[in-house]
Design a protein around this motif. Structure first.
Motif, PDB file in Angstrom:
ATOM      1  N   ASP A 531       7.922   1.433   3.570  1.00  0.00           N
ATOM      2  CA  ASP A 531       7.354   2.468   2.795  1.00  0.00           C
ATOM      3  C   ASP A 531       7.132   2.195   1.276  1.00  0.00           C
ATOM      4  O   ASP A 531       6.739   3.074   0.340  1.00  0.00           O
ATOM      5  CB  ASP A 531       7.668   3.948   2.813  1.00  0.00           C
ATOM      6  N   LYS A 532       7.765   1.012   0.833  1.00  0.00           N
ATOM      7  CA  LYS A 532       7.596   0.540  -0.484  1.00  0.00           C
ATOM      8  C   LYS A 532       7.951  -0.870  -0.561  1.00  0.00           C
ATOM      9  O   LYS A 532       8.771  -1.564   0.348  1.00  0.00           O
ATOM     10  CB  LYS A 532       8.448   1.485  -1.719  1.00  0.00           C
ATOM     11  N   HIS A 533       7.537  -1.448  -1.720  1.00  0.00           N
ATOM     12  CA  HIS A 533       7.655  -2.911  -1.878  1.00  0.00           C
ATOM     13  C   HIS A 533       8.748  -3.158  -2.930  1.00  0.00           C
ATOM     14  O   HIS A 533       8.874  -2.357  -4.031  1.00  0.00           O
ATOM     15  CB  HIS A 533       6.429  -3.531  -2.455  1.00  0.00           C
ATOM     16  N   LYS A 535      10.509  -4.806  -6.148  1.00  0.00           N
ATOM     17  CA  LYS A 535       9.714  -4.980  -7.354  1.00  0.00           C
ATOM     18  C   LYS A 535       9.503  -6.536  -7.557  1.00  0.00           C
ATOM     19  O   LYS A 535       8.435  -7.137  -8.294  1.00  0.00           O
ATOM     20  CB  LYS A 535      10.392  -4.844  -8.707  1.00  0.00           C
ATOM     21  N   SER A 571       4.777   6.836   9.756  1.00  0.00           N
ATOM     22  CA  SER A 571       4.603   6.032   8.397  1.00  0.00           C
ATOM     23  C   SER A 571       3.287   5.155   8.358  1.00  0.00           C
ATOM     24  O   SER A 571       2.856   4.477   9.430  1.00  0.00           O
ATOM     25  CB  SER A 571       6.083   4.903   8.798  1.00  0.00           C
ATOM     26  N   SER A 573       3.131   2.559   6.505  1.00  0.00           N
ATOM     27  CA  SER A 573       3.696   1.175   5.882  1.00  0.00           C
ATOM     28  C   SER A 573       3.369   0.114   7.002  1.00  0.00           C
ATOM     29  O   SER A 573       3.367   0.266   8.008  1.00  0.00           O
ATOM     30  CB  SER A 573       5.007   1.095   5.557  1.00  0.00           C
ATOM     31  N   LYS A 623       2.962  -7.370  -0.933  1.00  0.00           N
ATOM     32  CA  LYS A 623       1.636  -6.390  -0.994  1.00  0.00           C
ATOM     33  C   LYS A 623       0.574  -7.357  -1.148  1.00  0.00           C
ATOM     34  O   LYS A 623      -0.785  -6.950  -1.097  1.00  0.00           O
ATOM     35  CB  LYS A 623       1.849  -5.621  -2.009  1.00  0.00           C
TER      36      LYS A 623
END
Length: 679
Positions: A531-533, A535, A571, A573, A623
């Motif tokens: 649900d997130k990448h 950095k 989700s 993602s 991404k």
């Protein structure tokens, strides 16, 4: 009646059981000392070489032998046995290797730099033997026996050159994969020999013994481990393949191929001295065998190899001790299998420069590999053009089968320019392929197999056995009187072949080896992030701390049974990041390291921050990913980690994976990764 002391009997039985158990355990432990072999090399009518290795332990080597398995009355003592040593390529060696950095070891002849540190190799030449005689042998460390008293630890010397004896040998090529097909080919040939009631006298290997780069560990896992039951009592005569050549220098005789073999340089087994293990000859009865280096030595007619070949053939003819001449090398002079014989440099050079010399010298058959198929020609002569032309190049366009068109006929003895049969047998283990039609071919088979050759008096018979035990081809050459040899202006031609698309046609079988070690097992716990990448790329580094990441057992996913860590159905993602640290003590012993993973849809693999593989993803990462292809589970991927030898470290490492789904709307998402090593 005298009373029986049951307690005494029980004690006696216990003592005997303890002695027996201790003795059996000590024998089993002693056998583990030898890590390669023993195996046989360079057999002559009065001598043979026996080679073996130990790991991180230098022994006091002794070979005992004799014609009675229960009375090994002769021995080769330590001072007559050559010992070689490898300190290892890397400075980061374990203590068990560093402890061997002593003067008496470091002054020994060195094995190739890629050989695992702490390896000792022993080469014993057994001499003073009787010709065509069976002997049994054992390896000792001083007075401690290291090999069992079994009939397979034996050898038979070669017959006296010039004496007519029946000969049977096995020919394989392009085998060294340690995959299922190699195993099947090997055992189908053994079963055929058992069925015939006649085992092989020796083996010819026409190269590509150890894919992919002929490294020392690849020889171990993909050749010696596979054939060890045969190699301990049967000599394997070899030629250098291009995959072995990648780690060798033939002009200097340096590399794992040359470490592994003891080959004639001084005409020890017949012919004339070559001064190099790259090319040589040997006699077996009334057959003269010639090995050439088609990869790493010049093929030109004024180069050393060709000049030696001419003299060797002249001597063979002059001595009149041979009725047959058989040549073997890696690159075929004629092929349209996985390699194109009209365009490939080594193939053209063998055809233009070497084949005229061989045919002028009376060669009867040539065995080669390199092209991953089985191709064998009709009886041909004078076919030396860059392009394949057939008019007057084919002497007999029949099938050569005694039960078909009849045997090919040549004159008795060794005769100039009477033609030969060219056999490509590069189908003993690696990926198959075919590019077109070889106009000289009488039989082409795209399948796995090997060749068995029988020579009895004036008849040579070649039988091709496939991996399932079926006899796919058979032909004979008969030598009798004076034959009429003439090329045919309009010979029979094989049907035109339309090339099919064969994935990885000239590559390596993409599947797990038969034997492997799990570095990271299935169902292991991994760190994961969804649900997130992250950095930046640092998440793939060993030093990265996965703070805020979750931990779960594999497989991870949704929409499939057996998932241990669920991805929530709500989700959105389309990517999951995974990482797991692991420890490796001896990476120098690994032949291959691979990620095995069933997935939906695609993934990218990183080893210590370096991308080492991807599946079903065209470009990009994170991404910025592009070109994700749909894929459902059921056919796990085997992904060899690219350049693992450079990127895998002794000690701690990390494997990182990006798992991508092709659509947010997909209700299926999955990966079940584990990491294996072939060692």
């Amino acid at each position: 009646m005298k009373a029986i002391n049951h307690y005494g009997l029980v004690c006696l039985f216990a003592i005997l059981l303890t002695i027996t158990t201790t003795y059996s355990a000590s024998i089993a432990e002693a056998e583990k000392v030898i890590t390669r072999g023993p195996y046989l090399q360079l057999a002559t009518s009065n001598s043979i070489s026996i080679v073996w290795r130990t790991d991180c332990r230098r022994i006091k080597p002794v070979v005992k032998f004799g014609s009675d398995i229960n009375n090994l009355e002769y021995s080769v003592e330590p001072k007559k046995i050559l010992i070689k040593f490898s300190p290892g390529e890397s400075n980061l060696q374990p203590a068990s290797v560093l402890s061997l950095y002593k003067k008496e070891n470091l002054k020994l002849p060195r094995l190739h730099k890629t050989t695992p540190g702490g390896t000792f190799q022993y080469e014993a030449q057994v001499t003073g033997l009787q010709p065509d005689t069976k002997y049994y042998y054992a390896i000792y460390d001083g007075e401690t026996r290291l090999t069992p008293s079994e009939k397979d630890y034996s050898f038979k010397t070669a017959p006296i050159p010039g004496i007519p004896v029946p000969i049977r040998f096995w020919v394989i090529g392009d085998s060294g994969t340690a995959r299922k097909m190699q195993y099947m080919v090997y055992h189908s040939a053994l079963r055929q020999a058992e069925k015939d009631g006649r085992m092989f006298d020796f083996i010819l290997h026409v190269g590509d013994i150890a894919y992919m780069n002929g490294k020392d560990v690849e020889f171990q896992t993909r050749h010696f481990n596979m054939y060890q039951d045969s190699l301990r009592h049967r000599v394997c005569w070899t030629t250098l393949g291009n995959h072995e050549g990648y780690s060798c220098k033939s002009d200097k005789g340096i590399g794992p191929y040359y470490d592994a073999h003891v080959l004639p340089t001084k005409a020890e087994a017949g012919g004339i001295p070559s001064g190099t293990e790259s090319y040589y000859s040997f006699d077996w009865g009334r057959v003269h065998f010639i090995c050439l280096d088609s990869f790493d030595m010049s093929k030109k007619t004024d180069a050393p190899m060709a000049l030696w070949l001419k003299k060797d053939l002249e001597k063979t003819k002059k001595d009149s001790k041979s009725d047959w001449i058989i040549a073997f090398f890696h690159h075929p002079a004629y092929t349209m299998g996985s390699h194109n014989g009209v365009t490939e440099k080594e193939v053209i050079e063998m055809r233009r420069f070497i084949m005229p010399i061989l045919e002028a010298g009376g060669v009867d058959t040539v065995f080669a590999g390199h092209s991953h198929t089985y191709e064998r020609t009709m009886l041909i002569k004078g076919a030396y053009d860059t392009n394949y032309t057939v008019s007057y190049k084919i002497v007999d366009d029949g099938d050569g089968n005694p039960d078909g068109d009849g045997a090919y006929i040549k004159s008795a003895g060794i005769n100039r320019d009477e033609g030969h049969i060219h056999i490509v047998t590069g189908h003993a283990g690696t990926t198959l392929g075919r590019r077109g039609t070889l106009p000289y071919a009488k039989h082409t088979y795209i399948g796995y197999g090997s060749v068995i050759v029988d020579i009895i008096d004036n008849r040579l018979t070649v039988t091709m056995v496939d991996s399932y035990g079926s006899l796919r081809d058979r032909f004979c050459i008969e030598k009798d009187g004076k034959a009429t040899i003439a090329g045919r202006p309009n010979p029979w031609q094989p049907a035109e072949f339309k090339r099919f698309a064969e994935p990885n046609e000239d590559g390596f079988p993409v599947m797990p080896p038969l034997k492997y070690t799990e570095i990271i097992s299935e169902n292991s716990q991994w760190h994961y992030l969804m649900d997130k990448h992250p950095k930046n790329i640092k998440w793939t580094w060993l030093e990265y701390q996965p703070v805020g990441w979750s931990v779960g057992a594999m497989p991870i996913g949704r929409g499939y049974p057996g998932v241990h860590t669920q991805i929530p159905a709500n989700s959105k993602s389309t990517v999951v990041y995974l990482r797991k640290e692991f420890f490796v003590d001896r990476p120098d012993k690994f032949t291959d390291v691979a990620l095995v993973a069933d997935c939906d849809d695609g993934f990218i693999v990183y080893l210590n921050g370096i991308e080492v593989g991807r599946k079903n993803i065209d470009r990009g990462s994170g991404k910025h990913i592009q070109g994700i292809k749909q894929h459902h589970i059921g056919d796990p991927y085997y992904v060899s980690l690219r350049d693992f030898g450079k990127n895998l470290k002794r000690g701690s490492n990390v494997i990182a994976i990006e798992l991508h789904n092709s659509s947010e709307a997909s209700n299926r998402f999955y990966i079940n990764p584990y990491l294996i090593a072939e060692e």
